[in-house]
Design a protein around this motif. Structure first.
Motif, PDB file in Angstrom:
ATOM      1  N   ARG A 242       9.315   0.333   1.265  1.00 21.02           N
ATOM      2  CA  ARG A 242      10.486   0.870   1.949  1.00 21.02           C
ATOM      3  C   ARG A 242      10.646   0.240   3.325  1.00 21.02           C
ATOM      4  O   ARG A 242      11.779  -0.064   3.752  1.00 21.02           O
ATOM      5  CB  ARG A 242      10.350   2.392   2.081  1.00 21.02           C
ATOM      6  CG  ARG A 242      11.558   3.075   2.735  1.00 21.02           C
ATOM      7  CD  ARG A 242      12.812   2.842   1.950  1.00 21.02           C
ATOM      8  NE  ARG A 242      13.994   3.297   2.679  1.00 21.02           N
ATOM      9  CZ  ARG A 242      15.185   2.715   2.611  1.00 21.02           C
ATOM     10  NH1 ARG A 242      15.349   1.652   1.826  1.00 21.02           N
ATOM     11  NH2 ARG A 242      16.191   3.181   3.283  1.00 21.02           N
ATOM     12  N   ALA A 243       9.538   0.017   4.029  1.00 20.91           N
ATOM     13  CA  ALA A 243       9.616  -0.632   5.336  1.00 20.91           C
ATOM     14  C   ALA A 243      10.186  -2.041   5.216  1.00 20.91           C
ATOM     15  O   ALA A 243      11.020  -2.464   6.033  1.00 20.91           O
ATOM     16  CB  ALA A 243       8.227  -0.673   5.987  1.00 20.91           C
ATOM     17  N   VAL A 306      -0.748   7.073   7.563  1.00 17.79           N
ATOM     18  CA  VAL A 306       0.358   6.241   8.049  1.00 17.79           C
ATOM     19  C   VAL A 306       1.568   6.390   7.141  1.00 17.79           C
ATOM     20  O   VAL A 306       2.707   6.522   7.617  1.00 17.79           O
ATOM     21  CB  VAL A 306      -0.080   4.767   8.151  1.00 17.79           C
ATOM     22  CG1 VAL A 306       1.124   3.862   8.430  1.00 17.79           C
ATOM     23  CG2 VAL A 306      -1.127   4.592   9.257  1.00 17.79           C
ATOM     24  N   ALA A 307       1.352   6.371   5.833  1.00 20.91           N
ATOM     25  CA  ALA A 307       2.470   6.511   4.898  1.00 20.91           C
ATOM     26  C   ALA A 307       3.158   7.856   5.068  1.00 20.91           C
ATOM     27  O   ALA A 307       4.396   7.947   5.080  1.00 20.91           O
ATOM     28  CB  ALA A 307       1.968   6.342   3.459  1.00 20.91           C
ATOM     29  N   HIS A 308       2.374   8.915   5.202  1.00 16.99           N
ATOM     30  CA  HIS A 308       2.951  10.257   5.380  1.00 16.99           C
ATOM     31  C   HIS A 308       3.782  10.308   6.667  1.00 16.99           C
ATOM     32  O   HIS A 308       4.922  10.809   6.664  1.00 16.99           O
ATOM     33  CB  HIS A 308       1.840  11.290   5.428  1.00 16.99           C
ATOM     34  CG  HIS A 308       2.320  12.695   5.599  1.00 16.99           C
ATOM     35  ND1 HIS A 308       2.809  13.445   4.557  1.00 16.99           N
ATOM     36  CD2 HIS A 308       2.418  13.490   6.708  1.00 16.99           C
ATOM     37  CE1 HIS A 308       3.179  14.637   4.995  1.00 16.99           C
ATOM     38  NE2 HIS A 308       2.949  14.684   6.295  1.00 16.99           N
ATOM     39  N   ALA A 309       3.236   9.795   7.760  1.00 13.11           N
ATOM     40  CA  ALA A 309       3.965   9.801   9.027  1.00 13.11           C
ATOM     41  C   ALA A 309       5.195   8.906   8.965  1.00 13.11           C
ATOM     42  O   ALA A 309       6.223   9.202   9.590  1.00 13.11           O
ATOM     43  CB  ALA A 309       3.036   9.348  10.158  1.00 13.11           C
ATOM     44  N   PHE A 310       5.109   7.806   8.217  1.00 11.80           N
ATOM     45  CA  PHE A 310       6.260   6.911   8.086  1.00 11.80           C
ATOM     46  C   PHE A 310       7.440   7.637   7.437  1.00 11.80           C
ATOM     47  O   PHE A 310       8.580   7.532   7.909  1.00 11.80           O
ATOM     48  CB  PHE A 310       5.888   5.692   7.248  1.00 11.80           C
ATOM     49  CG  PHE A 310       7.077   4.862   6.837  1.00 11.80           C
ATOM     50  CD1 PHE A 310       7.636   3.946   7.712  1.00 11.80           C
ATOM     51  CD2 PHE A 310       7.644   5.019   5.580  1.00 11.80           C
ATOM     52  CE1 PHE A 310       8.755   3.195   7.339  1.00 11.80           C
ATOM     53  CE2 PHE A 310       8.750   4.271   5.193  1.00 11.80           C
ATOM     54  CZ  PHE A 310       9.311   3.363   6.080  1.00 11.80           C
ATOM     55  N   PHE A 311       7.186   8.371   6.364  1.00 20.30           N
ATOM     56  CA  PHE A 311       8.289   9.049   5.688  1.00 20.30           C
ATOM     57  C   PHE A 311       8.864  10.175   6.547  1.00 20.30           C
ATOM     58  O   PHE A 311      10.078  10.391   6.556  1.00 20.30           O
ATOM     59  CB  PHE A 311       7.833   9.571   4.325  1.00 20.30           C
ATOM     60  CG  PHE A 311       7.691   8.493   3.296  1.00 20.30           C
ATOM     61  CD1 PHE A 311       8.791   7.737   2.910  1.00 20.30           C
ATOM     62  CD2 PHE A 311       6.462   8.213   2.712  1.00 20.30           C
ATOM     63  CE1 PHE A 311       8.671   6.728   1.966  1.00 20.30           C
ATOM     64  CE2 PHE A 311       6.334   7.212   1.763  1.00 20.30           C
ATOM     65  CZ  PHE A 311       7.436   6.468   1.388  1.00 20.30           C
TER      66      PHE A 311
END
Length: 360
Positions: A242-243, A306-311
């Motif tokens: 997604r990034a 990191v993935a959780h915070a990114f979303f």
């Protein structure tokens, strides 16, 4: 200034104090800096003065005072306080400037962000059993310690399983080593490389073997292949994809990532963006800890966070404009943070020997 930068700054202050004769103590190999706990003072704290008080034959408060004047003069450090029995508490200058430094470091270093030379003096040799989890763990640990500057040789008690190569595993030598070596002894997974590859493929198999701590059971069920949020591996790889999609979308809209201009205050690096930026800033320390403790599971858990915070960030602060909205400075800054998150996820997966596809 990142936590790693601050740690090096404090270490330079210790070395300078020793060179100048203000302290008579051995210079430690590293200085640990931690985020201040709730209710504490400043942004970060360090107990190095208490560590040096005994060897220096000085009260910890005096050691802290010696270091305080040297650290306070460093660029990026706004205030240094002495708290409790001799803790040093640091408040960094201009949070926005520190945030930009983190994002600049990720952009400049790319997938090597978080790599370093802290273990450059170490020559290591690992020995493991002829078992797939041991082999994959040894391979991942090798990558982690090499990324921190160490030199490594890996040996296996018996001839390698030919299927290990399909999991990316390499072994330098076979047979019982002539001298005792530092061993990696994770709990056996109870499966062969060939069976795991047929059932899960290399990426899911490696994640399933590496994600649990070495003393925990490796969960190697079909959940590893589920294309949904409940599967941590999918979530990590989807956040990376997604990034990368955000970057492609921004190009189509005619803009690229950039920093928030001066005068905008802490936005957009507060709110939902703050946890993500803090995790990115902490990433080098997590990689070093994973290398020191021979614990690739720490890296896997960091990537999940990191993935959780990114979303959370993505949903609260969309990096791309919606509808007829024009790209703004805030969008460019958000895109910079999203791209940094994607780079951290790709770099961490690479160290674990797992692919980070740009499309899922």
């Amino acid at each position: 200034m990142t936590p790693a930068d601050l740690s090096r700054t404090v270490l330079r202050a210790v070395r300078r104090a020793v060179d100048e004769g203000a302290l008579r103590a051995p210079v430690p190999a590293r200085v640990r800096v931690e985020r201040t706990r709730p209710g504490g003072s400043g942004d970060y704290a360090c107990a190095v003065a208490l560590q040096l008080a005994g060897p220096a034959a000085m009260p910890a408060l005096e050691v802290a005072a010696v270091l305080r004047e040297r650290v306070a003069a460093e660029p990026g450090v706004g205030r240094v306080e002495i708290t409790g029995p001799g803790f040093l508490s640091f408040t960094l200058d201009a949070p926005a400037a520190g945030d930009r430094a983190v994002l600049d470091a990720v952009r400049d270093q790319g997938l090597a962000y978080g790599h370093g030379d802290a273990l450059r003096e170490e020559i290591l040799q690992f020995h493991h059993a002829r078992e797939v989890r041991a082999a994959v763990t040894a391979h991942a640990v090798r990558r982690l310690v090499v990324a921190q500057g160490a030199r490594v040789r890996v040996s296996c008690a018996e001839a390698s399983d030919p299927d290990w190569a399909r999991l990316g595993v390499t072994v330098d030598a076979h047979g019982t080593p002539p001298v005792p070596l530092t061993g990696i002894r994770p709990v056996p997974a109870g499966a062969t490389a060939g069976e795991l590859l047929e059932r899960l493929g290399p990426d899911a198999a490696r994640w399933g073997l590496l994600r649990p701590a070495g003393h925990d059971r490796a969960a190697l069920g079909p959940d590893l292949l589920v294309q949904g949020e409940a599967n941590p591996l999918f979530r990590v790889r989807y956040a990376h994809a997604r990034a990368r999609a955000l970057t492609r979308g921004a190009v189509l809209l005619g803009f690229t990532a950039g920093h928030a201009p001066d005068g905008e205050g802490p936005f957009p690096y507060d709110g939902a963006a703050r946890p993500l930026l803090d995790l990115i800033a902490d990433h080098p320390g997590v990689l070093l800890a994973g290398a020191r403790h021979r614990a690739p599971d720490r890296v896997a858990r960091q990537l999940e966070a990191v993935a959780h915070a990114f979303f959370d960030f993505h949903d609260s602060c969309p990096p791309l404009p919606a509808g007829d909205e024009k790209p703004s400075a805030a969008h460019r800054a958000r895109l910079a943070l999203a791209e940094a998150a994607g780079t951290v996820l790709a770099g961490g997966l690479s160290l674990l020997g797992i692919r980070a596809p740009e499309h899922l």
